[in-house]
Scaffold this motif. Structure first.
Motif, mmCIF file in Angstrom:
data_model
loop_
_atom_site.group_PDB
_atom_site.id
_atom_site.type_symbol
_atom_site.label_atom_id
_atom_site.label_comp_id
_atom_site.label_asym_id
_atom_site.label_seq_id
_atom_site.Cartn_x
_atom_site.Cartn_y
_atom_site.Cartn_z
ATOM 1 N N ALA A 54 0.938 -1.282 0.022
ATOM 2 C CA ALA A 54 -0.055 -0.006 0.009
ATOM 3 C C ALA A 54 0.805 1.154 -0.002
ATOM 4 C CB ALA A 54 -0.810 0.046 1.325
ATOM 5 N N SER A 58 1.072 4.116 -3.172
ATOM 6 C CA SER A 58 1.029 5.430 -2.928
ATOM 7 C C SER A 58 2.250 6.396 -2.958
ATOM 8 C CB SER A 58 0.716 5.733 -1.329
ATOM 9 O OG SER A 58 0.771 7.200 -1.207
ATOM 10 N N GLU A 77 -7.806 4.245 2.330
ATOM 11 C CA GLU A 77 -8.293 3.905 1.033
ATOM 12 C C GLU A 77 -7.796 2.367 0.561
ATOM 13 O OE1 GLU A 77 -5.758 6.623 -1.319
ATOM 14 O OE2 GLU A 77 -6.834 8.497 -0.741
ATOM 15 N N GLU A 78 -6.600 1.827 0.942
ATOM 16 C CA GLU A 78 -6.401 0.520 0.687
ATOM 17 C C GLU A 78 -7.407 -0.365 1.365
ATOM 18 O OE1 GLU A 78 -4.305 -0.970 -1.276
ATOM 19 O OE2 GLU A 78 -3.932 0.998 -2.151
ATOM 20 N N VAL A 80 -10.586 0.106 2.025
ATOM 21 C CA VAL A 80 -11.859 0.258 1.156
ATOM 22 C C VAL A 80 -11.611 -0.343 -0.106
ATOM 23 C CG1 VAL A 80 -13.312 1.813 0.018
ATOM 24 C CG2 VAL A 80 -12.657 2.376 2.219
ATOM 25 N N THR A 81 -10.557 -0.114 -0.774
ATOM 26 C CA THR A 81 -10.155 -0.965 -2.040
ATOM 27 C C THR A 81 -10.068 -2.475 -1.942
ATOM 28 O OG1 THR A 81 -8.898 0.720 -3.019
ATOM 29 C CG2 THR A 81 -8.445 -1.029 -4.133
ATOM 30 N N ARG A 82 -9.655 -3.017 -0.983
ATOM 31 C CA ARG A 82 -9.200 -4.467 -0.728
ATOM 32 C C ARG A 82 -10.524 -5.063 -0.370
ATOM 33 N NH1 ARG A 82 -3.642 -6.277 -1.319
ATOM 34 N NH2 ARG A 82 -2.584 -4.231 -1.912
ATOM 35 N N SER A 83 -11.455 -4.245 0.502
ATOM 36 C CA SER A 83 -12.698 -4.901 0.925
ATOM 37 C C SER A 83 -13.733 -5.216 -0.034
ATOM 38 C CB SER A 83 -13.074 -4.112 2.271
ATOM 39 O OG SER A 83 -13.535 -2.937 1.788
ATOM 40 N N GLY A 84 -13.646 -4.170 -1.004
ATOM 41 C CA GLY A 84 -14.895 -4.230 -1.895
ATOM 42 C C GLY A 84 -14.862 -5.061 -3.050
#
Length: 84
Positions: A54, A58, A77-78, A80-84
């Protein structure tokens, strides 16, 4: 065995230095750490590796200095990105 040993010229640290990585101590928000650990367990890797990826991602985006505020934003941000 000797009764006494002379450690006056001894040095602290690893006997065999590692290349490309440095061991440090940092404080991470509990929720951030818990999320990275959970993701690492799901993916079968290490949470420190995910955090390192991550940070690398960045830094690739821009060359601005990394502040604590920026680091927290990146980690969120990471998450959110990886959980979605």
């Amino acid at each position: 065995m000797r009764d006494r040993y002379d450690f006056s010229k001894g040095k602290r640290g690893a006997i065999l230095p590692t290349k490309g990585k440095t061991r440090i101590t940092i404080y991470i928000d509990d929720d951030i750490l818990a999320t990275f650990r959970a993701r690492a367990e799901q993916m079968g890797g290490g949470y420190q590796t995910l955090m390192n990826e991550a940070l690398k991602a960045s830094l690739a985006k821009d060359d601005k200095p990394l502040t604590a505020t920026t680091l927290r934003r990146i980690l969120r941000e990471e998450m959110v990105t990886r959980s979605g």
